[in-house]
Design an enzyme around this catalytic site. Structure first.
Site, short mmCIF file in Angstrom:
data_model
loop_
_atom_site.label_atom_id
_atom_site.label_comp_id
_atom_site.label_asym_id
_atom_site.label_seq_id
_atom_site.Cartn_x
_atom_site.Cartn_y
_atom_site.Cartn_z
N ALA A 61 0.85 -1.20 0.00
CA ALA A 61 0.00 0.00 0.00
C ALA A 61 0.88 1.25 0.00
O ALA A 61 2.06 1.19 0.34
CB ALA A 61 -0.88 -0.01 1.24
N GLY A 100 0.20 -5.35 0.55
CA GLY A 100 -0.81 -5.34 -0.51
C GLY A 100 -0.29 -5.95 -1.80
O GLY A 100 -1.06 -6.50 -2.60
N GLU A 103 -0.76 -9.53 -1.40
CA GLU A 103 -2.21 -9.81 -1.42
C GLU A 103 -2.74 -9.78 -2.86
O GLU A 103 -3.58 -10.59 -3.24
CB GLU A 103 -2.95 -8.78 -0.56
CG GLU A 103 -2.68 -9.00 0.93
CD GLU A 103 -3.36 -7.98 1.81
OE1 GLU A 103 -2.99 -6.80 1.70
OE2 GLU A 103 -4.27 -8.35 2.57
N GLU A 123 2.39 -5.87 7.52
CA GLU A 123 1.46 -4.88 8.08
C GLU A 123 1.51 -4.80 9.59
O GLU A 123 1.35 -3.72 10.17
CB GLU A 123 0.02 -5.19 7.64
CG GLU A 123 -0.29 -4.85 6.21
CD GLU A 123 0.11 -5.92 5.21
OE1 GLU A 123 0.85 -6.85 5.59
OE2 GLU A 123 -0.30 -5.82 4.04
#
Ligand code: NAI
Length: 712
Positions: A61, A100, A103, A123
């Site tokens: 992210a 992310g 992911e 995270e």
């Protein structure tokens, strides 16, 4: 953004472009949504590859977007759209697939990684959890225990480990995008039913409850109050016990709680503070980092005790030649063995060859003549250090940087012993020096920008968080520690026990309370220094202020801490680490109080925390006022990386802001009224100024600090 091309006739290639790590900013997310749509609607395209531009798949992210109003398509539906595609989508993972980024790769149907790639869901280290389906897809893919390990620790893994775990389908040494395109061609017509991870059931361990109970207990223990690792376990439990859609709802709920917690804010603040210390500037605004560091090929270490050995190991592990000098023959022999052992164990852990041949040993200072940089780590004794600096100045080639690992002594005083004071700086490592992340680089009034830049750069090369600080007694870290320790001693005088004080501090999140820490590092060290400076051990007043001689009195009983098996606690045998409460210490404290007419009172955890922490914070404000640290972020980085301050509380200055500056001021005023003979409890002028200015947020303190400096 994301770029789209068609390659090999029928493969749609989507390339993420957002240097340096292709973070998933709103523009990139929009780009992915658009290009995936385009690939799926192109009848010529039979399969899709997603890769990252410039050899990096995706770093995750965009942390800069945290806390701002999200624009652009959200991550979760974007990944769902990739997973739901009716053409195979292959992730080509080069460099990094983190957070992310991983992911997104888990939303793809296949994953091909380069052998040098690193993957992970970090995270948790920012106080969050992988909330784009990571906690739901990963356990479905690799099983609950392995997913728990990766998600709760946030550790990065190699491509080889990812292959073993089943995260990636193939590892290649060749061009990853080419390999992924070839792979995409080979699976073009295959059914995707089993490849959509979210539609697969999560493997359910038979002993599910026992497994989660055990993991939760372990995680709570190591998290020491951090809530994100606990939430990670809860989210993975949801994957194991609920259907995917409900699991995703749970993931989102837990994420919302974390996101709005002060802990996530503190951890993100730490992340930026750690980065900012590298761009060091002096409080006056002058910058050191515009000066070029000089390359260092050969370093020397003087004094091979606790610190010198660790520093030698850290330098050699960086690939430097090191000359290690120790005058005591016996110490030299022991040091040789100890350093070799540390190098061998370190190499084994990292899977590389040990670099024993980089270190040479000598008992003669002449051996350092051709070193580019010398780090002195002899006893903490000004007279001895002055002599060593005079000798170094005579022996070393012109231009050699002379550094000292002193914990508190005046750098300028040492510099004045040399021909070239501009080459002298402090390099203050922390024990054990090859492990601890912090390095304080101390500049004296005459240190040259080049010397500071060189020490900072060397620290960085050694993997340290290097913080440039000004010259004063104890610099930043130890200067702030003094009032903290002092309060702990006063609390004992007033009725507390070592156990009570330590428990309060450990519940706050410190790895160790004051007294367990003091037993570990040895009570005799500080006592010897105080004795050498002529302080009588029994005096309760020094320079007109309250003083506690408790530590010195304990030392007089031969209780030096763990090394003697007795200190503030008792240990089964010397060197043992299991601290047990010691009735002898309680009697000793009672007798001490009786002797001095002190009446014990009940002390609660709140008072322990307020007195120890607020006096430390107060000194932090004085340091900012004196221009010894460039800003609150530098102080916080020092405390988080060198002093075991819980990272999820952001560091002492950030914590002060979280508590509220008015509250800190009010409590300090209260305690100072109760103890007018303790100057450290007197609120600092800068703290008052900040409160008078409406307690601005921490990133605006610099404006008030500048005003204070301009009036000096
Ligand atoms: P130590 O007592 O373990 O080692 C000092 C070593 O220096 C001894 O082996 C001694 O034989 C040697 N030495 C003395 N004079 C010498 C000379 N003229 N030439 C060569 N070697 C000589 O001390 P430690 O704990 O390693 O501390 C060293 C320095 O590091 C001190 O200034 C201390 O304040 C500082 N420091 C210590 C920390 C700690 O946790 N121990 C942490 C950070 C800094």
């Amino acid at each position: 953004m994301a770029q789209y091309t068609r390659v090999s006739g029928s493969v749609g290639l989507i390339s993420l472009r957002n240097p340096p790590v292709n973070a998933l900013s709103s523009v990139v997310r929009q780009g992915i949504v658009d290009t995936v749509k385009r690939a799926l609607s192109d009848p010529e395209v039979k399969s899709v590859v997603i890769c990252g531009h410039n050899g990096i798949f995706c770093g995750g992210a965009d942390i800069k977007e945290f806390g701002t109003t999200m624009s652009g398509p959200p991550l979760v539906p974007m990944i769902h759209a990739v997973e739901a595609a009716d053409k195979p989508v292959v992730a080509a993972i080069e460099g990094l697939a983190l957070g992310g980024g991983l992911e997104l790769a888990l939303g793809c149907h296949y994953r091909i990684a380069h052998s040098k790639a690193r993957l992970g869901l970090p995270e948790v280290s920012l106080g969050l959890l992988p909330a784009a389906g990571g906690t739901q897809r990963l356990p479905r893919l690799i099983g609950v225990p392995a997913a728990l390990d990766l998600i709760t620790t946030g550790r990065h893994i190699t491509a080889a480990e990812a292959l073993t775990l089943g995260i990636v389908d193939q590892v290649t040494d060749q061009n990853t995008v080419d390999a992924a395109v070839k792979f995409a061609l080979s699976v073009a017509e295959q059914s995707l039913d089993a490849r959509r991870i979210s539609t697969n059931p999560c493997p359910r361990p038979s002993d599910l409850d026992a497994l989660f109970e055990g993991v939760m207990q372990k995680v709570r223990q190591t998290a020491r109050g951090a809530i994100a690792p606990v939430a990670c376990v809860q989210a993975v439990r949801a994957a194991a016990t609920l259907p995917y859609t409900q699991g995703m709802e749970r993931e989102q709920e837990l994420m919302a709680t974390l996101f709005n917690s002060g802990q996530a804010r503190a951890l993100q603040y730490c992340f930026f503070a750690q980065r900012a210390v590298g761009r060091w500037s002096m409080p006056s605004g002058a910058r050191w980092d515009t000066s070029k560091p000089r390359p260092i090929r050969k370093a020397a270490v003087i004094g091979l005790g606790t610190m010198g050995r660790g520093i030698t190991v850290a330098l050699a592990q960086t690939g430097l030649f090191v000359v290690a000098v120790e005058t005591q023959e016996k110490q030299l022999m022991e040091a040789k063995q100890a350093v070799s052992g540390m190098l061998e164990r370190g190499a084994k852990r990292r899977g590389v060859a040990p670099v024993l041949n980089l270190v040479s040993y000598s008992s003669n200072l002449q051996a350092v003549a051709d070193a580019d940089l010398v780090i002195e780590a002899v006893f903490e004794d000004m007279a001895l250090k002055k002599k060593v600096f005079q000798q170094l100045s005579a022996v070393c080639k012109p231009g050699t940087f002379l550094c000292t690992n002193t914990s508190a002594l005046d750098i300028d005083h040492l510099a004045s012993q040399t021909r070239s004071p501009e080459l002298v700086v402090g390099m203050h490592f922390f024990a054990p020096a090859h492990v601890m992340k912090l390095l304080e680089v101390v500049y004296g009034p005459r240190s040259s920008p080049e010397a500071v830049a060189t020490a900072m750069h060397l620290g960085k090369k050694m993997g340290k968080v290097s913080v440039a600080v000004g010259n004063c007694r104890g610099f930043v870290g130890n200067r702030m520690l003094k009032p903290y320790l002092e309060q702990a001693f006063f609390l004992l005088e007033e009725g507390a026990t070592p156990e009570l004080v330590d428990q309060a501090l450990e519940e706050f999140g410190f790895a160790m309370g004051v007294f367990r820490m003091s037993d570990l590092s040895g009570l005799d060290v500080g006592s010897k220094i105080r004795k050498a400076s002529g302080q009588p051990a029994s005096n309760r007043v020094q320079q007109g202020h309250r003083y506690s001689p408790l530590g010195d009195l304990l030392c007089e009983q031969g209780r030096f801490g763990q090394k003697t098996g007795r200190g503030w606690y008792q240990y089964d045998k010397p060197g043992s680490q299991v601290a047990r409460s010691d009735p002898w210490v309680h009697c000793f404290l009672e007798e001490y109080r009786a002797r001095h007419g002190l009446v014990a009172r009940r002390i609660d955890h709140q008072e322990v925390l307020e007195r120890c922490l607020y006096s430390l914070i107060n000194e932090g404000f004085r340091i900012l006022e004196d221009g010894i640290a460039a800003g609150p972020g530098d102080i916080d980085a020092i405390y988080v990386f060198g002093y075991g301050w819980p990272r999820y509380r952001g560091g002492p200055m950030f914590y002060a802001g979280m508590v509220g500056l008015e509250r800190v001021l009010e409590r300090l005023e209260h305690y100072h009224q109760a103890h007018p003979d303790v100057p450290y409890l007197q609120p600092c002028g800068l703290l008052r100024r900040l409160v008078a200015s409406g307690s601005p947020p921490i990133h605006k303190w610099s404006e008030v600090i500048r005003k204070v400096h301009s009036q000096l």
